[in-house]
Design a protein around this motif. Structure first.
Motif, PDB file in Angstrom:
ATOM      1  N   GLY A 151     -28.195 -32.340 -43.247  1.00 48.96           N
ATOM      2  CA  GLY A 151     -28.215 -30.900 -43.047  1.00 48.96           C
ATOM      3  C   GLY A 151     -28.497 -30.520 -41.610  1.00 48.96           C
ATOM      4  O   GLY A 151     -27.910 -29.566 -41.077  1.00 48.96           O
ATOM      5  N   ALA A 152     -29.398 -31.266 -40.960  1.00 49.21           N
ATOM      6  CA  ALA A 152     -29.736 -30.984 -39.566  1.00 49.21           C
ATOM      7  C   ALA A 152     -28.532 -31.213 -38.653  1.00 49.21           C
ATOM      8  O   ALA A 152     -28.288 -30.427 -37.718  1.00 49.21           O
ATOM      9  CB  ALA A 152     -30.907 -31.864 -39.123  1.00 49.21           C
ATOM     10  N   TRP A 153     -27.779 -32.273 -38.907  1.00 46.51           N
ATOM     11  CA  TRP A 153     -26.605 -32.550 -38.074  1.00 46.51           C
ATOM     12  C   TRP A 153     -25.547 -31.463 -38.252  1.00 46.51           C
ATOM     13  O   TRP A 153     -24.961 -30.983 -37.276  1.00 46.51           O
ATOM     14  CB  TRP A 153     -26.032 -33.921 -38.420  1.00 46.51           C
ATOM     15  N   SER A 154     -25.318 -31.040 -39.497  1.00 43.80           N
ATOM     16  CA  SER A 154     -24.359 -29.959 -39.746  1.00 43.80           C
ATOM     17  C   SER A 154     -24.814 -28.666 -39.080  1.00 43.80           C
ATOM     18  O   SER A 154     -24.006 -27.930 -38.499  1.00 43.80           O
ATOM     19  CB  SER A 154     -24.194 -29.736 -41.259  1.00 43.80           C
ATOM     20  N   ALA A 155     -26.126 -28.378 -39.159  1.00 44.81           N
ATOM     21  CA  ALA A 155     -26.662 -27.160 -38.549  1.00 44.81           C
ATOM     22  C   ALA A 155     -26.512 -27.201 -37.032  1.00 44.81           C
ATOM     23  O   ALA A 155     -26.174 -26.184 -36.401  1.00 44.81           O
ATOM     24  CB  ALA A 155     -28.124 -26.983 -38.932  1.00 44.81           C
ATOM     25  N   ALA A 156     -26.749 -28.362 -36.431  1.00 42.74           N
ATOM     26  CA  ALA A 156     -26.612 -28.490 -34.979  1.00 42.74           C
ATOM     27  C   ALA A 156     -25.169 -28.240 -34.549  1.00 42.74           C
ATOM     28  O   ALA A 156     -24.912 -27.532 -33.565  1.00 42.74           O
ATOM     29  CB  ALA A 156     -27.069 -29.877 -34.532  1.00 42.74           C
TER      30      ALA A 156
END
Length: 235
Positions: free
Chosen positions: A194-199
Motif C-alpha cells: 500500500g505504501a508503494w502504491s501511495a508513493a
C-alpha cells in the motif's frame, strides 16, 4: 580530485544525518518510562534504524546515496516529528494520534504498541518519505524501488523478531488468544504494498497540489483508523 572531495563531503553529511537521528532516538529512551507505548515503539524503531544503518554500511543497498537519504527522511517522519509536535502543544498526525492517546493504557500490551507504531510509519510515513527522497535527489519512485524493497525486507525480518520477543508466553495463553487474533489481522507485507502504491500516486499528483493534499489527509486518517483498532484494550 574535486569530484572525490565532493563525494566525501556528501558521504560525511549523510553519515552525520544518520548519527543525528540515532542520537535523538537513543536520547528518548531516558525521557519516557519503559512501559510507555511511545517508548515501546521507539525501542523497536531504534533497532530497525540501527539494522538499516548496518545494512547500508555493508553495501547491502543498490545505491548508497539514495538508501541513506530514504533512511534519514523515513526516520525523521516517525515518532521523532510527532513527539516534537505533541511536546510543543500541537496534535500529532492522525496516524500517530492513537499511539499518543493510548500510550499509558494498562489494557494495551507492548506488542500492540509496537505494531501500531509500525503501522503508522509504514502505512503513512513511508510513502511520503519516498516522495521526499525523489524531490531531494531529483529522481522518480521507480529509481528507488530496489532500496524500497530492501528496506521492506529488513522490516519484515525485524517484525518477526519483534512478535517473538513481545508475544506473551504459554503461561499467559488465555490473554494471548485475543492478542493473537488482533495482531494476526495486520500484515506488514500488505502495508508495504500500500505504501508503494501511495508513493507512486502522490508522485503522479505532484502537479496537482490540492488533490495530493487531500489524498495525504485520507491516507493519514485511514492509517490512524487501523492503528486505533490495533490498540484495542484487551484487559
Amino acid at each position: 580530485m574535486a569530484k572525490i572531495a565532493q563525494y566525501a563531503a556528501g558521504r560525511d553529511a549523510r553519515r552525520a544525518s544518520v548519527d543525528t537521528v540515532l542520537a535523538r532516538m537513543r536520547a528518548f529512551r531516558s525521557d519516557w518510562p519503559e512501559g510507555d507505548g511511545i517508548a515501546v515503539f521507539n525501542r523497536v524503531y531504534l533497532t530497525v534504524t540501527e539494522e538499516l544503518d548496518r545494512c547500508v554500511e555493508r553495501g547491502g543497498f543498490p545505491d548508497r546515496r539514495s538508501a541513506v537519504t530514504l533512511q534519514v527522511l523515513f526516520a525523521e517522519r516517525c515518532n521523532l516529528s510527532a513527539a516534537d509536535t505533541v511536546a510543543a502543544g500541537g496534535r500529532a498526525p492522525a496516524c500517530w494520534r492513537p499511539l499518543f492517546q493510548f500510550r499509558r493504557h494498562p489494557g494495551v500490551r507492548p506488542l500492540q504498541f509496537a505494531l501500531a507504531g509500525i503501522n503508522a510509519h509504514i502505512g503513512h510515513d513511508l510513502a511520503l518519505a519516498v516522495v521526499d527522497t525523489c524531490r531531494t535527489l531529483g529522481c522518480r519512485p521507480p529509481d528507488l524501488e530496489g532500496d524500497f524493497d530492501r528496506v521492506g525486507d529488513v522490516l519484515t525480518m525485524l517484525e518477526e523478531r519483534i512478535r517473538e520477543d513481545l508475544m506473551p508466553g504459554p503461561d499467559l495463553l488465555e490473554i494471548a488468544d485475543p492478542l493473537t487474533h488482533l495482531v494476526g489481522s495486520w500484515s506488514l507485507e500488505r502495508a508495504r504494498d500500500g505504501a508503494w502504491s501511495a508513493a507512486r500516486l502522490l508522485w503522479g499528483l505532484r502537479k496537482l497540489p490540492s488533490l495530493a493534499e487531500e489524498f495525504t489527509e485520507r491516507l493519514d486518517a485511514g492509517t490512524g483508523l487501523v492503528g486505533r483498532c490495533l490498540l484495542t484494550p484487551l484487559r
